[in-house]
Structures are given as C-alpha cells and as structure tokens.
Enzyme design. Structure first.
Site, PDB file in Angstrom:
ATOM      1  N   LEU A  63      -4.702  -1.583   7.759  1.00 17.08           N
ATOM      2  CA  LEU A  63      -5.625  -2.067   6.096  1.00 17.08           C
ATOM      3  C   LEU A  63      -6.377  -0.852   6.350  1.00 17.08           C
TER       4      LEU A  63
ATOM      5  N   GLU B  30     -15.429 -21.017  27.230  1.00 18.17           N
ATOM      6  CA  GLU B  30     -14.193 -21.867  27.679  1.00 18.17           C
ATOM      7  C   GLU B  30     -13.672 -21.065  28.923  1.00 18.17           C
ATOM      8  N   GLY B  31     -14.579 -20.272  29.653  1.00 18.83           N
ATOM      9  CA  GLY B  31     -13.919 -19.307  30.761  1.00 18.83           C
ATOM     10  C   GLY B  31     -13.652 -18.033  30.105  1.00 18.83           C
TER      11      GLY B  31
ATOM     12  N   ARG C 134       0.790  -1.341  -0.088  1.00 24.11           N
ATOM     13  CA  ARG C 134       0.012   0.119   0.055  1.00 24.11           C
ATOM     14  C   ARG C 134       0.889   1.327  -0.032  1.00 24.11           C
TER      15      ARG C 134
ATOM     16  N   GLN D 224       6.993   4.773  10.503  1.00 23.90           N
ATOM     17  CA  GLN D 224       7.596   4.248  12.012  1.00 23.90           C
ATOM     18  C   GLN D 224       6.089   3.715  12.596  1.00 23.90           C
TER      19      GLN D 224
HETATM   20  P1  TGC Z   1     -14.231 -25.618  42.405  1.00 22.55           P
HETATM   21  O1  TGC Z   1     -14.654 -25.740  43.883  1.00 22.55           O
HETATM   22  O2  TGC Z   1     -12.823 -24.585  42.427  1.00 22.55           O
HETATM   23  O3  TGC Z   1     -13.698 -26.692  41.801  1.00 22.55           O
HETATM   24  C1  TGC Z   1     -14.763 -27.753  41.599  1.00 22.55           C
HETATM   25  C2  TGC Z   1     -14.196 -29.282  41.715  1.00 22.55           C
HETATM   26  O4  TGC Z   1     -13.513 -28.930  40.201  1.00 22.55           O
HETATM   27  C3  TGC Z   1     -12.126 -29.337  40.379  1.00 22.55           C
HETATM   28  N1  TGC Z   1     -11.683 -28.571  39.418  1.00 22.55           N
HETATM   29  C4  TGC Z   1     -10.926 -28.627  38.103  1.00 22.55           C
HETATM   30  N2  TGC Z   1     -10.865 -30.055  37.537  1.00 22.55           N
HETATM   31  C5  TGC Z   1     -10.252 -30.277  36.491  1.00 22.55           C
HETATM   32  N3  TGC Z   1     -10.018 -29.394  35.720  1.00 22.55           N
HETATM   33  C6  TGC Z   1      -9.980 -28.042  36.120  1.00 22.55           C
HETATM   34  N4  TGC Z   1      -9.784 -27.036  35.265  1.00 22.55           N
HETATM   35  C7  TGC Z   1     -10.591 -27.678  37.422  1.00 22.55           C
HETATM   36  N5  TGC Z   1     -10.702 -26.702  38.090  1.00 22.55           N
HETATM   37  C8  TGC Z   1     -11.351 -27.099  39.415  1.00 22.55           C
HETATM   38  C9  TGC Z   1     -11.570 -28.935  41.675  1.00 22.55           C
HETATM   39  O5  TGC Z   1     -10.553 -29.494  42.082  1.00 22.55           O
HETATM   40  C10 TGC Z   1     -12.883 -29.329  42.358  1.00 22.55           C
HETATM   41  O6  TGC Z   1     -12.816 -30.889  42.752  1.00 22.55           O
HETATM   42  P2  TGC Z   1     -13.264 -31.635  44.103  1.00 22.55           P
HETATM   43  O7  TGC Z   1     -12.848 -32.973  43.698  1.00 22.55           O
HETATM   44  O8  TGC Z   1     -12.632 -31.006  45.345  1.00 22.55           O
HETATM   45  O9  TGC Z   1     -14.761 -31.433  44.020  1.00 22.55           O
HETATM   46  O10 TGC Z   1     -15.487 -25.023  41.440  1.00 22.55           O
HETATM   47  P3  TGC Z   1     -15.868 -23.371  41.460  1.00 22.55           P
HETATM   48  O11 TGC Z   1     -17.378 -23.805  41.553  1.00 22.55           O
HETATM   49  O12 TGC Z   1     -15.325 -22.702  42.692  1.00 22.55           O
HETATM   50  O13 TGC Z   1     -15.336 -22.985  40.095  1.00 22.55           O
HETATM   51  C11 TGC Z   1     -14.462 -22.609  39.760  1.00 22.55           C
HETATM   52  C12 TGC Z   1     -14.267 -22.010  38.313  1.00 22.55           C
HETATM   53  C13 TGC Z   1     -14.978 -20.592  38.454  1.00 22.55           C
HETATM   54  C14 TGC Z   1     -12.927 -21.896  37.875  1.00 22.55           C
HETATM   55  C15 TGC Z   1     -14.998 -23.034  37.178  1.00 22.55           C
HETATM   56  O14 TGC Z   1     -16.362 -23.093  37.650  1.00 22.55           O
HETATM   57  C16 TGC Z   1     -14.824 -22.384  35.823  1.00 22.55           C
HETATM   58  O15 TGC Z   1     -13.816 -22.729  35.209  1.00 22.55           O
HETATM   59  N6  TGC Z   1     -15.828 -21.672  35.405  1.00 22.55           N
HETATM   60  C17 TGC Z   1     -15.952 -21.153  33.824  1.00 22.55           C
HETATM   61  C18 TGC Z   1     -17.060 -21.872  33.391  1.00 22.55           C
HETATM   62  C19 TGC Z   1     -16.548 -22.203  31.978  1.00 22.55           C
HETATM   63  O16 TGC Z   1     -15.356 -22.398  31.553  1.00 22.55           O
HETATM   64  N7  TGC Z   1     -17.584 -22.894  31.055  1.00 22.55           N
HETATM   65  C20 TGC Z   1     -17.506 -23.162  29.538  1.00 22.55           C
HETATM   66  C21 TGC Z   1     -18.471 -23.812  29.010  1.00 22.55           C
HETATM   67  S1  TGC Z   1     -18.051 -24.836  27.661  1.00 22.55           S
HETATM   68  C22 TGC Z   1     -17.809 -23.981  26.674  1.00 22.55           C
HETATM   69  O17 TGC Z   1     -17.458 -22.852  26.507  1.00 22.55           O
HETATM   70  C23 TGC Z   1     -17.340 -24.386  25.213  1.00 22.55           C
HETATM   71  S2  TGC Z   1     -16.986 -23.284  24.124  1.00 22.55           S
HETATM   72  C24 TGC Z   1     -16.962 -24.595  22.646  1.00 22.55           C
HETATM   73  C25 TGC Z   1     -15.977 -23.976  21.535  1.00 22.55           C
HETATM   74  O18 TGC Z   1     -14.804 -24.125  21.727  1.00 22.55           O
HETATM   75  O19 TGC Z   1     -16.681 -23.836  20.534  1.00 22.55           O
HETATM   76  P1  FAD Z   2     -21.566 -14.640  33.088  1.00 27.67           P
HETATM   77  O1  FAD Z   2     -20.981 -15.826  33.768  1.00 27.67           O
HETATM   78  O2  FAD Z   2     -23.012 -14.167  33.247  1.00 27.67           O
HETATM   79  O3  FAD Z   2     -20.347 -13.404  33.119  1.00 27.67           O
HETATM   80  C1  FAD Z   2     -20.661 -12.041  32.720  1.00 27.67           C
HETATM   81  C2  FAD Z   2     -19.592 -11.212  33.030  1.00 27.67           C
HETATM   82  O4  FAD Z   2     -19.218 -11.466  34.557  1.00 27.67           O
HETATM   83  C3  FAD Z   2     -18.075 -11.686  32.655  1.00 27.67           C
HETATM   84  O5  FAD Z   2     -17.393 -10.730  32.077  1.00 27.67           O
HETATM   85  C4  FAD Z   2     -17.456 -12.424  33.669  1.00 27.67           C
HETATM   86  O6  FAD Z   2     -15.939 -12.650  33.482  1.00 27.67           O
HETATM   87  C5  FAD Z   2     -17.724 -11.815  34.736  1.00 27.67           C
HETATM   88  N1  FAD Z   2     -17.950 -12.549  35.979  1.00 27.67           N
HETATM   89  C6  FAD Z   2     -18.562 -13.537  36.200  1.00 27.67           C
HETATM   90  N2  FAD Z   2     -18.354 -14.255  37.550  1.00 27.67           N
HETATM   91  C7  FAD Z   2     -17.480 -13.285  38.099  1.00 27.67           C
HETATM   92  C8  FAD Z   2     -16.585 -12.984  39.307  1.00 27.67           C
HETATM   93  N3  FAD Z   2     -16.536 -14.067  40.334  1.00 27.67           N
HETATM   94  N4  FAD Z   2     -15.750 -11.968  39.343  1.00 27.67           N
HETATM   95  C9  FAD Z   2     -15.651 -11.284  38.474  1.00 27.67           C
HETATM   96  N5  FAD Z   2     -16.182 -11.202  37.381  1.00 27.67           N
HETATM   97  C10 FAD Z   2     -17.326 -12.271  36.990  1.00 27.67           C
HETATM   98  N6  FAD Z   2     -20.976 -23.346  26.852  1.00 27.67           N
HETATM   99  C11 FAD Z   2     -21.195 -24.565  26.481  1.00 27.67           C
HETATM  100  O7  FAD Z   2     -21.541 -25.321  27.843  1.00 27.67           O
HETATM  101  N7  FAD Z   2     -20.833 -25.480  25.554  1.00 27.67           N
HETATM  102  C12 FAD Z   2     -20.658 -24.938  24.407  1.00 27.67           C
HETATM  103  O8  FAD Z   2     -20.216 -25.406  23.301  1.00 27.67           O
HETATM  104  C13 FAD Z   2     -20.524 -23.347  24.563  1.00 27.67           C
HETATM  105  N8  FAD Z   2     -20.292 -22.777  23.255  1.00 27.67           N
HETATM  106  C14 FAD Z   2     -20.354 -21.313  23.081  1.00 27.67           C
HETATM  107  C15 FAD Z   2     -20.163 -20.795  22.056  1.00 27.67           C
HETATM  108  C16 FAD Z   2     -19.978 -19.471  21.912  1.00 27.67           C
HETATM  109  C17 FAD Z   2     -20.443 -18.565  20.691  1.00 27.67           C
HETATM  110  C18 FAD Z   2     -20.383 -18.628  23.087  1.00 27.67           C
HETATM  111  C19 FAD Z   2     -20.548 -16.966  23.058  1.00 27.67           C
HETATM  112  C20 FAD Z   2     -20.398 -19.267  24.292  1.00 27.67           C
HETATM  113  C21 FAD Z   2     -20.304 -20.692  24.525  1.00 27.67           C
HETATM  114  N9  FAD Z   2     -20.523 -21.271  25.697  1.00 27.67           N
HETATM  115  C22 FAD Z   2     -20.594 -22.755  25.602  1.00 27.67           C
HETATM  116  C23 FAD Z   2     -20.835 -20.732  26.827  1.00 27.67           C
HETATM  117  C24 FAD Z   2     -19.793 -19.828  27.381  1.00 27.67           C
HETATM  118  O9  FAD Z   2     -18.974 -20.763  27.911  1.00 27.67           O
HETATM  119  C25 FAD Z   2     -20.206 -18.981  28.387  1.00 27.67           C
HETATM  120  O10 FAD Z   2     -20.676 -17.766  27.618  1.00 27.67           O
HETATM  121  C26 FAD Z   2     -19.036 -18.423  29.388  1.00 27.67           C
HETATM  122  O11 FAD Z   2     -18.789 -19.437  30.232  1.00 27.67           O
HETATM  123  C27 FAD Z   2     -19.569 -17.283  30.084  1.00 27.67           C
HETATM  124  O12 FAD Z   2     -20.691 -17.308  30.753  1.00 27.67           O
HETATM  125  P2  FAD Z   2     -22.090 -16.235  30.519  1.00 27.67           P
HETATM  126  O13 FAD Z   2     -21.982 -15.947  29.298  1.00 27.67           O
HETATM  127  O14 FAD Z   2     -23.151 -16.652  31.255  1.00 27.67           O
HETATM  128  O15 FAD Z   2     -21.386 -15.046  31.308  1.00 27.67           O
END
Ligand code: TGC
Ligand code: FAD
Length: 392
Positions: free
Chosen positions: A346, A371-372, A276, A287
């Site tokens: 761009l 995924e968190g 470009r 820069q």
């Molecule tokens: P907490 O009390 O800390 O833990 C409960 C139990 O779980 C164990 N643990 C784990 N185990 C394996 N891997 C990990 N990463 C683990 N983290 C914790 C822990 O040791 C405990 O075990 P036990 O035997 O003592 O009971 O649980 P909490 O309720 O305080 O929550 C912790 C927190 C906030 C970190 C957890 O809930 C979390 O990661 N939240 C985020 C939720 C999330 O990531 N959702 C994703 C949904 S799936 C998705 O988004 C798919 S997108 C798909 C795509 O790629 O298109």
């Molecule tokens: P919330 O939990 O309501 O959070 C809202 C805001 O508050 C965020 O900024 C968060 O960081 C903040 N927050 C929450 N708690 C706290 C705290 N304790 N302290 C400070 N800040 C906080 N899920 C599945 O199970 N399977 C799937 O296949 C999947 N696919 C997805 C695909 C897409 C396109 C999208 C957008 C999401 C998908 N998800 C899936 C869900 C996804 O994992 C959630 O959107 C995500 O975990 C956040 O949850 P929430 O949207 O309810 O936000």
C-alpha cells in the site's frame, strides 16, 4: 476508515472440510464483524479505548464460551467452530479477539474445568451473556515467561484467605467484574482464586501508552491484604499445570485468530494492488508485488490447514500442548510477516488508519509475545522433540 470490502480467501477449498454448522457459525461472526466492529474499531484503537458496546454482540455470536456446554450458558460448539469465531473476530481486530479469548479460555474454562458446581452455576451463565466480564492474572512484574516463580500468595486466615501480590499486563483488568488469580499457598502450591471487583484491597490500574492492542484494555491487578472467601478457590486442580491448561485453549484460539488478521491484510493488499496504477499499469501486474501476494496466500493456506487439523485433533481429545505451541507460533509469525509485506504493497497509504493493516501489525506485536512468546513456543517444540528442556 474505508468501508469493509473483505472477501475471505479460500485457495484450497478449506470450506469443504467444514460442516454446515461450522460455516453458519463462521458466517454469523463474519457478518457481525463487518457490521459492528469494522466501522468503529479504528477510532477506538486511535483513542486507545475498548468499545464496551460490542460486548453484547460478542455474546450473541457465541464468542463467550463457544465450547462451554449450553447448560452453563455456553454455545456448546466444537473446537473448529470456536477457532472459526476467533478467526473472524481477529480479522476485525486482535484486541477484540483478546477480550473474547480471555473471557472464554482464561476465565470460563478454568471455572468450568477446575471449579465447583456452585461456582459454575454462579459465574458461567453471566460470563456467557457478557453480564460479567473476567480477566486472568498469571504474569507478574518479575515473572513472565517463567510463571512458576510467581510471588503472589495467600494465607489461611480461618474462614477466609488473605491474598497479597501484583499481576501485570492483564487484558480486560480495568473493567473486569471478576479475576481468575493464580497465587501460591503457604506450601508454595499454585491455586486459582476467583477475586471479585469490590473486594477491599483489590485494585486494577490501567496500563497506558501502549502502541499495540489499543482497542483492548490492559491493566494491573494489585492485592493488598484482600480477604477472599474460602469458597472462591478453584477446588479441582492446582499446580502450574492448571493455568497452563487454560493457556492451551487460548493459544489454540490464537492460532486461528492470526489467520483472520492475515486474511484481512492479504485481501486489502490484493484489492489495492489491482486498483493502484503506477507506470501506466496496476502494481498487481508487477512481478515484485505478485511475489508478495503469492507468498501471502501460500502461507495463509498452510496456516489454515494446520489450524483445521489441530481442531480435528482437539475435537478427538488428542492434541498435545506442544502441537498447540507449534500452531500458535507458526500462525502468528505468518500473520505478522504478511501484515508487514501487505503494508508495503500500500506504499504510504499503508501507514494510515484508512486501512486496517498498520493496526494489525501493531496488534500482532502483542500477539507474538503474549500467551507464551515466539521463542518460548520454539523451546516447547525443542523440548518435545528432544526430550531435553532448554529453559533452565
Ligand atoms: P513444567 O515443569 O514444564 O510444567 C509444570 C507442570 O505443568 C504441566 N504443563 C502443562 N499442563 C497443561 N498445559 C500445558 N501447556 C502445560 N505445560 C506444562 C507439566 O506437565 C507440569 O505438570 P506436573 O503435574 O508435572 O507438575 O513448567 P516450567 O516451569 O518448566 O515452564 C514451562 C513453560 C516455560 C513452557 C511455561 O512456564 C510457559 O508456557 N511459559 C509461558 C508463560 C505464558 O504463556 N504466559 C501467558 C500468560 S496469560 C496471557 O498471556 C494472556 S494474553 C490474553 C489475551 O489473549 O489477550
Ligand atoms: P520475559 O519473560 O521477560 O521475556 C523477555 C524475552 O526473553 C522474550 O523474548 C522471551 O522469549 C525471552 N526469554 C525468556 N525466557 C527465555 C529462555 N529460557 N530462553 C530464551 N529466551 C527466553 N498475562 C496474563 O497473565 N494475563 C493477561 O491477560 C495478559 N495479557 C497481556 C496483554 C498484552 C497486551 C501483553 C503485551 C501481555 C499480556 N500478558 C498477560 C503477559 C504476557 O503473557 C507476557 O508478556 C509474556 O508471557 C512474556 O513475559 P514478559 O513480558 O515478562 O517477558
């Protein structure tokens, strides 16, 4: 969309850290993305449609179950090969990588790790070949970051369970043949259930009007008194740790995938800046544009090293969940910042579908949330280094 002229940056010769097998696997995925994803993906994203015809290609490059043993139809590769496949796919599109992440880490992984031998034999080969597609239901309308509060539940009804509840934001839901569903039993303990399309009372309405991950199908999972046979429960692990264990594997893949999206944006911006001409010279000679490009390659290089080291730790079985959180958080933020900077390089062309950058920006808004979320991963690091949870 412009022809795919991608040339992968490798500023610190990270290639030399890879084995011949890693490079072969990576190059096969790279060629496939160039041939079968790049030419079509912009149109599918604009139409908000998942390109189902790429399912076979994803299976052929080993994207469905890269690290699942070959006896179950997986590719039997190591964690670095898995990461490199995710990097190459996300270089094409985060939505396509999502489809592969869900299939591998959120559907095949729990069946492999927590399932019975009969479940492994029944589902894994078909998932590896793409004959069956799966989805993962953890998130609910009122429980996203805090899945422990989920209300989806099942009751024992003699020779089967009865499942009720709803999941939201589920990738692949609208076309999945099976769903891994996380639900509480009558004692409030979380278990994984394999729910099949066609079970009465199970529906998967699609979520429309997304501005992000438009080439990935997202939907709900609704369970209205669904009768689930008893042999559909995953018998070998229960509790929140079971779904979180699957997330570890998927988050690791995203840490690599984000590098691919960033590389694509950097490569596009570098080429454009050299071509470009403004004020009588290439904008790459200014820069301010050099600052952007130099910072991009620095951040990509750091992210590559972080992902590679994490892969080594995972191969040795030593990576912690908190280390995975750090890499997912760092690399996705790196990619989204690079995508935003690259778009500016761009100028007006950056907002068009002629180039991939705007699509990457929009996609990465989901990647930084699912995924968190970015903040949840920061709190995981905070908890790990202080020993104090700031979630509750
Ligand atoms: P907490 O009390 O800390 O833990 C409960 C139990 O779980 C164990 N643990 C784990 N185990 C394996 N891997 C990990 N990463 C683990 N983290 C914790 C822990 O040791 C405990 O075990 P036990 O035997 O003592 O009971 O649980 P909490 O309720 O305080 O929550 C912790 C927190 C906030 C970190 C957890 O809930 C979390 O990661 N939240 C985020 C939720 C999330 O990531 N959702 C994703 C949904 S799936 C998705 O988004 C798919 S997108 C798909 C795509 O790629 O298109
Ligand atoms: P919330 O939990 O309501 O959070 C809202 C805001 O508050 C965020 O900024 C968060 O960081 C903040 N927050 C929450 N708690 C706290 C705290 N304790 N302290 C400070 N800040 C906080 N899920 C599945 O199970 N399977 C799937 O296949 C999947 N696919 C997805 C695909 C897409 C396109 C999208 C957008 C999401 C998908 N998800 C899936 C869900 C996804 O994992 C959630 O959107 C995500 O975990 C956040 O949850 P929430 O949207 O309810 O936000």
């Amino acid at each position: 969309m412009k022809p795919d002229l991608f040339q992968a940056p490798d500023y610190y010769a990270v290639d030399e850290l890879l084995t011949e097998e890693h490079r072969m696997v990576r190059d096969a995925a790279r060629s496939w993305v160039k041939r079968d994803v790049s030419p079509i993906i912009e149109d599918y994203a604009q139409r908000a449609e998942f390109p189902k015809q790429i399912i076979k290609g994803l299976a052929d490059i080993g994207a469905f179950g890269p690290y699942i043993p070959q006896e179950y139809g997986g590719a039997g590769l190591d964690q670095i090969s898995y990461g490199l496949i995710m990097q190459e796919i996300e270089r094409g599109d985060s939505g396509v990588r999502s489809t592969a992440s869900v299939q591998s880490s959120l559907v095949m992984y729990p069946i492999w790790k927590y399932g019975s031998e009969a479940q492994r034999k029944k589902y894994l080969p078909k998932l590896a070949s793409g004959e069956f597609m799966g989805c993962f239901g953890l998130t609910e309308p009122n429980h996203g970051s805090d899945p422990s509060g989920m209300t989806t539940h099942f009751k024992d009804a003699g020779d089967h369970y009865v499942l009720n509840g709803a999941k939201l934001w589920i990738s692949n839901a609208p076309f999945a043949d099976i769903a891994i569903v996380w639900a509480k039993n009558e004692e409030g303990r979380i278990h994984g259930l394999i729910v099949e399309r066609g079970m009465e009372g199970f529906t998967t309405p699609e979520t429309h009007h997304k501005w992000s991950l438009r080439a990935s199908a997202t939907g709900e999972l609704i369970f209205d008194n669904v009768k689930v046979p008893k042999d559909h429960i995953l018998p070998n692990k229960s509790g929140l740790g079971a779904p979180l264990g699957c997330l570890d594997s998927a988050r690791y893949g995203i840490a690599w995938g984000a590098i691919g999206a960033a590389m694509d944006c950097y490569d596009t911006a570098l080429r454009y800046a050299k071509e470009r001409i403004q004020f009588g010279k290439p904008i790459a000679g200014t820069q301010l544009q050099q600052k952007k490009l130099a910072e991009m390659i620095t951040e990509i290089t750091k992210a590559q090293l972080l992902a590679w080291r994490l892969g080594v730790l995972r191969n040795e079985g030593k990576a912690t969940s908190a280390q995975i959180s750090m890499a997912k958080r760092n690399n996705v933020e790196m990619a989204i910042k690079i995508a935003r900077e690259a778009r500016q390089v761009l100028g007006g062309m950056g907002i068009t579908g002629e180039y991939s950058i705007m699509r990457h920006i929009m996609n990465l808004e989901s990647v930084i949330t699912y995924e968190g979320t970015h903040d949840i991963h920061l709190l995981i690091t905070g908890m790990d280094i202080t020993g104090i949870s700031a979630f509750k």
